[in-house]
Design a protein around this motif. Structure first.
Motif, PDB file in Angstrom:
ATOM      1  N   PHE A  48      64.402   3.382 -17.432  1.00  0.00           N
ATOM      2  CA  PHE A  48      63.562   4.162 -16.521  1.00  0.00           C
ATOM      3  C   PHE A  48      62.795   3.257 -15.561  1.00  0.00           C
ATOM      4  O   PHE A  48      62.789   3.485 -14.344  1.00  0.00           O
ATOM      5  CB  PHE A  48      62.585   5.019 -17.328  1.00  0.00           C
ATOM      6  N   THR A  49      62.141   2.230 -16.106  1.00  0.00           N
ATOM      7  CA  THR A  49      61.370   1.323 -15.248  1.00  0.00           C
ATOM      8  C   THR A  49      62.286   0.494 -14.360  1.00  0.00           C
ATOM      9  O   THR A  49      61.963   0.224 -13.199  1.00  0.00           O
ATOM     10  CB  THR A  49      60.494   0.397 -16.098  1.00  0.00           C
ATOM     11  N   GLY A  50      63.450   0.097 -14.897  1.00  0.00           N
ATOM     12  CA  GLY A  50      64.396  -0.671 -14.099  1.00  0.00           C
ATOM     13  C   GLY A  50      64.922   0.116 -12.915  1.00  0.00           C
ATOM     14  O   GLY A  50      65.052  -0.417 -11.803  1.00  0.00           O
ATOM     15  N   LEU A  51      65.218   1.398 -13.124  1.00  0.00           N
ATOM     16  CA  LEU A  51      65.682   2.243 -12.022  1.00  0.00           C
ATOM     17  C   LEU A  51      64.593   2.394 -10.974  1.00  0.00           C
ATOM     18  O   LEU A  51      64.872   2.384  -9.766  1.00  0.00           O
ATOM     19  CB  LEU A  51      66.107   3.615 -12.556  1.00  0.00           C
ATOM     20  N   GLU A  63      54.232  -1.803  -9.289  1.00  0.00           N
ATOM     21  CA  GLU A  63      53.535  -2.805 -10.091  1.00  0.00           C
ATOM     22  C   GLU A  63      53.475  -2.392 -11.568  1.00  0.00           C
ATOM     23  O   GLU A  63      53.658  -3.209 -12.464  1.00  0.00           O
ATOM     24  CB  GLU A  63      52.119  -3.033  -9.557  1.00  0.00           C
ATOM     25  N   LEU A  64      53.212  -1.105 -11.806  1.00  0.00           N
ATOM     26  CA  LEU A  64      53.144  -0.616 -13.178  1.00  0.00           C
ATOM     27  C   LEU A  64      54.522  -0.681 -13.833  1.00  0.00           C
ATOM     28  O   LEU A  64      54.648  -1.041 -15.009  1.00  0.00           O
ATOM     29  CB  LEU A  64      52.625   0.824 -13.199  1.00  0.00           C
ATOM     30  N   ALA A  65      55.567  -0.367 -13.063  1.00  0.00           N
ATOM     31  CA  ALA A  65      56.933  -0.425 -13.592  1.00  0.00           C
ATOM     32  C   ALA A  65      57.291  -1.849 -13.999  1.00  0.00           C
ATOM     33  O   ALA A  65      57.888  -2.067 -15.061  1.00  0.00           O
ATOM     34  CB  ALA A  65      57.916   0.098 -12.552  1.00  0.00           C
ATOM     35  N   VAL A  66      56.928  -2.816 -13.172  1.00  0.00           N
ATOM     36  CA  VAL A  66      57.216  -4.223 -13.480  1.00  0.00           C
ATOM     37  C   VAL A  66      56.480  -4.653 -14.739  1.00  0.00           C
ATOM     38  O   VAL A  66      57.057  -5.298 -15.623  1.00  0.00           O
ATOM     39  CB  VAL A  66      56.823  -5.128 -12.297  1.00  0.00           C
ATOM     40  N   ARG A  67      55.199  -4.295 -14.816  1.00  0.00           N
ATOM     41  CA  ARG A  67      54.394  -4.695 -15.973  1.00  0.00           C
ATOM     42  C   ARG A  67      54.927  -4.059 -17.258  1.00  0.00           C
ATOM     43  O   ARG A  67      55.077  -4.737 -18.289  1.00  0.00           O
ATOM     44  CB  ARG A  67      52.932  -4.297 -15.736  1.00  0.00           C
ATOM     45  N   LEU A  68      55.221  -2.766 -17.199  1.00  0.00           N
ATOM     46  CA  LEU A  68      55.723  -2.073 -18.388  1.00  0.00           C
ATOM     47  C   LEU A  68      57.103  -2.586 -18.774  1.00  0.00           C
ATOM     48  O   LEU A  68      57.389  -2.785 -19.964  1.00  0.00           O
ATOM     49  CB  LEU A  68      55.778  -0.566 -18.107  1.00  0.00           C
ATOM     50  N   HIS A  69      57.963  -2.832 -17.792  1.00  0.00           N
ATOM     51  CA  HIS A  69      59.302  -3.364 -18.042  1.00  0.00           C
ATOM     52  C   HIS A  69      59.218  -4.708 -18.752  1.00  0.00           C
ATOM     53  O   HIS A  69      59.949  -4.952 -19.728  1.00  0.00           O
ATOM     54  CB  HIS A  69      60.047  -3.520 -16.711  1.00  0.00           C
ATOM     55  N   THR A  70      58.318  -5.555 -18.297  1.00  0.00           N
ATOM     56  CA  THR A  70      58.172  -6.891 -18.884  1.00  0.00           C
ATOM     57  C   THR A  70      57.640  -6.816 -20.312  1.00  0.00           C
ATOM     58  O   THR A  70      58.181  -7.475 -21.225  1.00  0.00           O
ATOM     59  CB  THR A  70      57.234  -7.741 -18.027  1.00  0.00           C
ATOM     60  N   LEU A  71      56.598  -6.022 -20.535  1.00  0.00           N
ATOM     61  CA  LEU A  71      55.992  -5.926 -21.860  1.00  0.00           C
ATOM     62  C   LEU A  71      56.965  -5.336 -22.890  1.00  0.00           C
ATOM     63  O   LEU A  71      57.087  -5.852 -24.007  1.00  0.00           O
ATOM     64  CB  LEU A  71      54.717  -5.079 -21.792  1.00  0.00           C
ATOM     65  N   VAL A  72      57.660  -4.275 -22.496  1.00  0.00           N
ATOM     66  CA  VAL A  72      58.605  -3.646 -23.423  1.00  0.00           C
ATOM     67  C   VAL A  72      59.772  -4.585 -23.722  1.00  0.00           C
ATOM     68  O   VAL A  72      60.238  -4.673 -24.862  1.00  0.00           O
ATOM     69  CB  VAL A  72      59.116  -2.305 -22.853  1.00  0.00           C
TER      70      VAL A  72
END
Length: 237
Positions: A48-51, A63-72
């Motif tokens: 989801f975040t990658g898309l 920015e939130l997508a990048v942060r969440l993608h990295t943490l997960v």
């Protein structure tokens, strides 16, 4: 009375055990189920975040997508470290070792036989719950695909540490494209995996073993006797 035209032919089954009995047994321990569902949820979040990061939707700020993608991704990588340790210390890794016996027959079933109403040619056992095609697919996923995802992702994440290398921007683009290509492969695998869960039974029946931990498998008389005496908690009455 069973229709003889639809009864499974024991001679056509892969890795048969004529003297075995079919018993519902606990074969997926809690950690494996936790690992499976945590991995599934993490992959869905990463997809989801990658898309979103690649412009396919705007349901989340970049920015939130990048942060969440990295943490997960980092959390999933840590889970994989523990899972790999568990696989080798318990010997469960042997389940994922590819084998050629019956591979063609199982592949033919999924490509042709399932549409003709044929029975699945593989008989699950206590020590080998994956059919040859599943074992090959999972071994490739664990030894090739996932390492490419983790490796390319970590290289992309740590670009600041190697940006001074010759042709660094070019190699960054290569790393990004490899990461994206492998991510699409994983997405395709997930879709195929969900589809195969519906073959021969309902989706609910397909996911039940990974929820309850139990599945009907073939037990030799020796295995059944051992479980009845030493590991009764694994047998479903």
């Amino acid at each position: 009375m069973t229709d003889a035209t639809h009864a499974p032919n024991i001679d056509n089954l892969v890795e048969t055990c004529p003297n075995c009995s079919q018993r519902e047994v606990l074969i997926y321990p809690r950690f494996e189920r936790l690992w499976h569902w945590s991995q599934a949820a993490s992959i869905m979040i990463l997809m989801f975040t990658g898309l979103g990061m690649n412009g396919f939707h705007d349901l989340m700020p970049f920015e939130l997508a990048v942060r969440l993608h990295t943490l997960v991704a980092l959390a999933l990588l840590l889970l994989w470290v523990f899972a790999t340790f568990w696989l080798f210390t318990t010997g469960t890794y042997k389940v994922f070792l590819p084998r050629m016996m019956g591979l063609t027959r199982v592949a033919r079933f999924y490509a042709y036989g399932v549409f003709k109403g044929e029975h699945h040619p593989y008989q699950k056992s206590l020590t080998q719950r994956l059919n040859p095609l599943q074992a090959l697919a999972y071994s490739m996923l664990k030894t090739v695909i996932f390492p490419l995802v983790w490796g390319s992702g970590l290289l992309y994440l740590t670009y600041n540490f190697w940006e001074t290398l010759p042709n660094a921007p070019f190699w960054l683009e290569v790393v990004a494209n490899v990461h994206l290509a492998v991510a699409w492969f994983v997405a395709g695998f997930v879709i195929l995996h969900i589809y195969l869960l519906t073959i021969g039974h309902s989706f609910r029946e397909g996911v039940r073993p990974m929820i309850k931990g139990t599945e009907t498998v073939a037990l030799t008389p020796e295995q059944e006797a051992y479980l009845s005496r030493h590991e009764t908690w694994r047998l479903v009455k």
